[in-house]
Scaffold this active site. Structure first.
Site, PDB file in Angstrom:
ATOM      1  N   ASP A 143       0.963  -1.148  -0.139  1.00 48.22           N
ATOM      2  CA  ASP A 143       0.060   0.052  -0.091  1.00 48.22           C
ATOM      3  C   ASP A 143       0.747   1.038  -0.082  1.00 48.22           C
ATOM      4  O   ASP A 143       1.886   1.300   0.564  1.00 48.22           O
ATOM      5  CB  ASP A 143      -0.948   0.113   1.307  1.00 48.22           C
ATOM      6  CG  ASP A 143      -2.066   1.069   1.132  1.00 48.22           C
ATOM      7  OD1 ASP A 143      -2.439   1.450   0.038  1.00 48.22           O
ATOM      8  OD2 ASP A 143      -2.825   1.121   2.167  1.00 48.22           O
ATOM      9  N   HIS A 144       0.502   2.241  -0.745  1.00 49.76           N
ATOM     10  CA  HIS A 144       1.053   3.711  -0.651  1.00 49.76           C
ATOM     11  C   HIS A 144       2.540   3.738  -0.952  1.00 49.76           C
ATOM     12  O   HIS A 144       3.250   4.245  -0.237  1.00 49.76           O
ATOM     13  CB  HIS A 144       0.688   4.291   0.793  1.00 49.76           C
ATOM     14  CG  HIS A 144      -0.598   4.822   0.567  1.00 49.76           C
ATOM     15  ND1 HIS A 144      -1.157   5.883  -0.030  1.00 49.76           N
ATOM     16  CD2 HIS A 144      -1.838   4.741   1.492  1.00 49.76           C
ATOM     17  CE1 HIS A 144      -2.585   6.266   0.251  1.00 49.76           C
ATOM     18  NE2 HIS A 144      -2.868   5.365   1.183  1.00 49.76           N
ATOM     19  N   GLU A 252      -3.270  -0.482  -8.297  1.00 51.24           N
ATOM     20  CA  GLU A 252      -3.982   0.753  -7.701  1.00 51.24           C
ATOM     21  C   GLU A 252      -3.375   2.071  -7.902  1.00 51.24           C
ATOM     22  O   GLU A 252      -2.299   1.994  -7.619  1.00 51.24           O
ATOM     23  CB  GLU A 252      -4.307   0.254  -6.494  1.00 51.24           C
ATOM     24  CG  GLU A 252      -5.566   1.416  -5.992  1.00 51.24           C
ATOM     25  CD  GLU A 252      -6.229   1.256  -4.499  1.00 51.24           C
ATOM     26  OE1 GLU A 252      -7.066   0.209  -4.545  1.00 51.24           O
ATOM     27  OE2 GLU A 252      -6.034   1.810  -3.469  1.00 51.24           O
ATOM     28  N   LYS A 294      -8.656   9.361   9.803  1.00 52.40           N
ATOM     29  CA  LYS A 294      -8.468   7.824  10.488  1.00 52.40           C
ATOM     30  C   LYS A 294      -9.254   7.858  11.524  1.00 52.40           C
ATOM     31  O   LYS A 294      -9.469   8.437  12.682  1.00 52.40           O
ATOM     32  CB  LYS A 294      -6.915   8.224  10.661  1.00 52.40           C
ATOM     33  CG  LYS A 294      -5.956   8.385   9.741  1.00 52.40           C
ATOM     34  CD  LYS A 294      -6.066   7.120   8.831  1.00 52.40           C
ATOM     35  CE  LYS A 294      -4.902   7.366   7.556  1.00 52.40           C
ATOM     36  NZ  LYS A 294      -5.484   6.263   6.873  1.00 52.40           N
ATOM     37  N   HIS A 327     -10.068   4.682   0.605  1.00 51.67           N
ATOM     38  CA  HIS A 327      -9.033   4.594   1.497  1.00 51.67           C
ATOM     39  C   HIS A 327      -9.372   5.335   2.837  1.00 51.67           C
ATOM     40  O   HIS A 327     -10.215   5.926   2.875  1.00 51.67           O
ATOM     41  CB  HIS A 327      -7.871   5.484   1.181  1.00 51.67           C
ATOM     42  CG  HIS A 327      -7.029   4.719   0.086  1.00 51.67           C
ATOM     43  ND1 HIS A 327      -5.533   4.710  -0.018  1.00 51.67           N
ATOM     44  CD2 HIS A 327      -7.330   3.771  -1.095  1.00 51.67           C
ATOM     45  CE1 HIS A 327      -5.074   4.015  -1.001  1.00 51.67           C
ATOM     46  NE2 HIS A 327      -5.999   3.554  -1.618  1.00 51.67           N
TER      47      HIS A 327
END
Length: 475
Positions: A143-144, A252, A294, A327
């Site tokens: 991810d990221h 992605e 978050k 996300h």
């Protein structure tokens, strides 16, 4: 779990877990490391949860090998401790019909803060799935990723979904685009020029929802100035990935961790340019309207969000199709039904830190001193850790650790400000100050979770299940 002539299982709890493999003969155990002994029906091996044994498990249990997921509805659930997969599996088994899980999901940022290698993230998920008896397909999300070095690390480990994050190259454009800003677009890297781009979008229209999206020259210039460098960087990372990959992978593209909302025109621009330059991707995470902070629910006008999601989905279907990726999707319970309808379940849901908060919540109920220490360290670290995340918690709205009675500690896990502080404080809690190893708090938390394993797995099942049920297939 039985696979061929092998019987594989995980025995023990927490860090005391071991791999047990039964086979008709010692020769059938050759791929595994450990101690083998003869039994009445053949041989039994007792081995560590090692990288070599994880590879052997994936070799002999094909369903545990990560694979590209494609356009199937999917959800990534992350795991900062490497212990959550069994509880997560229970959630998918009970609530996740039709959703393909990604148990091995962690950003390069989190791996660095935790001192975890990509291989460890993948292996922890493998053993957790084996322990809980998961026999469906799985993905693995690096991810990221912001660099080719991060791509290489995750390729070597065997990840299959690569979330490319060019967010650092997204430019903030104030007001009308200037000639200098257009000149600064990396035209060479884009294999393009201003005149060619202008012609390409001349008179562009497409149906989006109940209306027509028209791109003016101003829209196109704005999109190119804002996202041109990001597109170029994404292309460079993508080409590196495809040159190096020796097994099937998927991509992605994520620009969600930026300040400015991705407009529909900018989505069209990114999709058009990425496609023109040969990029194929399976999901896209724009910067949405409102706020996906978050650990807490969505902040903003929900109806505006649903309309935006539906419109972004129209673009994704027209240019792909590809999924819309949510996300920081954890704990957004108030929007899941609307998001599922708006996307038609052409969606990927990403959660991560909420799994860690479940572990912290177990501490609040079973070891109040440990929880207070976790909370205190998280508060002390917040001013530094908040810079990396979309959060708005304020320290002055949270109590000192000693001010909260034992019976109210759970409230700190659910209250807006303290929940976010706990969410982003994981690095300071789980690593030593020099970053060279696990902290005493991490060891204590792991011991506690092992001692209360049933409560931990049950809470994970219920909490992650709340995320999945709305996106699941309805019977």
């Amino acid at each position: 779990m039985t696979e061929g002539n092998l019987e594989l299982s995980i025995v023990g709890i927490g860090d005391a877990r071991r791999l047990r493999v039964s086979a008709p003969s010692a020769a059938a155990l050759a791929d595994f490391e450990g101690t083998a002994a003869e039994s009445a029906t053949g041989s039994v091996l007792d081995g560590p949860l090692s990288a070599a044994n994880a590879v052997a498990v994936r070799t002999h249990v094909p369903s545990l090998r990560p694979q590209p997921i494609g356009l199937r509805t999917s959800a990534g659930v992350g795991d900062r401790l490497g212990l959550a997969a069994p509880g997560q599996v229970r959630a998918f088994q009970k609530f996740g019909a039709g959703i393909v899980p990604i148990f091995a999901q962690q950003s390069a940022r989190e791996m660095d803060r935790l001192g975890r290698m990509p291989q460890q993230v993948l292996d922890d998920a493998t053993f957790g799935c084996l322990q809980a008896g998961w026999d469906g397909p799985v993905g693995a999300d690096a991810d990221h990723l912001k660099s080719t070095a991060e791509i290489d690390r995750c390729l070597d480990a065997g990840f299959t979904l690569f979330t490319l994050d060019p967010g650092e190259f997204v430019r903030h454009i104030e007001g009308t685009v200037t000639a200098q800003q257009l000149e600064d677009v990396p035209w060479g890297d884009l294999e393009d020029d201003l005149e060619s781009m202008t012609r390409r979008y001349a008179d562009f229209t497409m149906e989006v929802g109940d209306g027509i999206l028209r791109l003016s020259e101003v829209d196109v210039f704005q999109a190119a100035a804002k996202y041109g460098a990001a597109v170029a960087y994404t292309v460079s990372m993508y080409r590196h990935l495809m040159e190096r990959a020796t097994y099937p992978v998927e991509v992605e593209v994520s620009v969600d961790e930026t300040d400015d909302v991705t407009t529909l025109a900018e989505h069209v621009y990114m999709a058009t340019e990425l496609k023109r330059l040969g990029v194929e991707w399976v999901s896209f995470a724009p910067r949405y309207v409102g706020s996906f902070e978050k650990g807490v629910d969505y902040i903003g006008d929900k109806q505006v969000l649903y309309t935006s999601l539906a419109n972004h989905t129209h673009i994704a279907r027209a240019f792909g199709p590809y999924k819309i990726s949510l996300h920081s999707g954890s704990d957004k319970f108030s929007i899941y039904e609307g998001a599922a309808q708006a996307t038609g379940r052409l969606v990927h849901l990403k959660t991560s830190g909420t799994n860690y908060l479940v572990a912290v919540d177990v501490a609040s109920r079973f070891d109040q001193e440990l929880f207070r220490n976790i909370y205190a360290v998280s508060r002390d670290a917040y001013r530094g850790t908040r810079a990396s995340y979309q959060v708005s918690a304020r320290l002055d709205r949270t109590p000192e650790p000693h001010e909260v009675p034992d019976e109210r500690l759970h409230d700190l896990v659910t209250a807006f400000d303290s929940r976010q502080i706990l969410h982003v404080g994981y690095g300071a809690v789980l690593r030593t100050e020099d970053g060279q190893g696990a902290s005493p708090l991490a060891a204590s938390l792991r011991e506690l979770l092992a001692a209360h394993n049933d409560a931990y797995e049950s809470e994970l099942e219920a909490h992650i299940g709340r995320h999945l049920t709305t996106f699941s297939e309805k019977s």
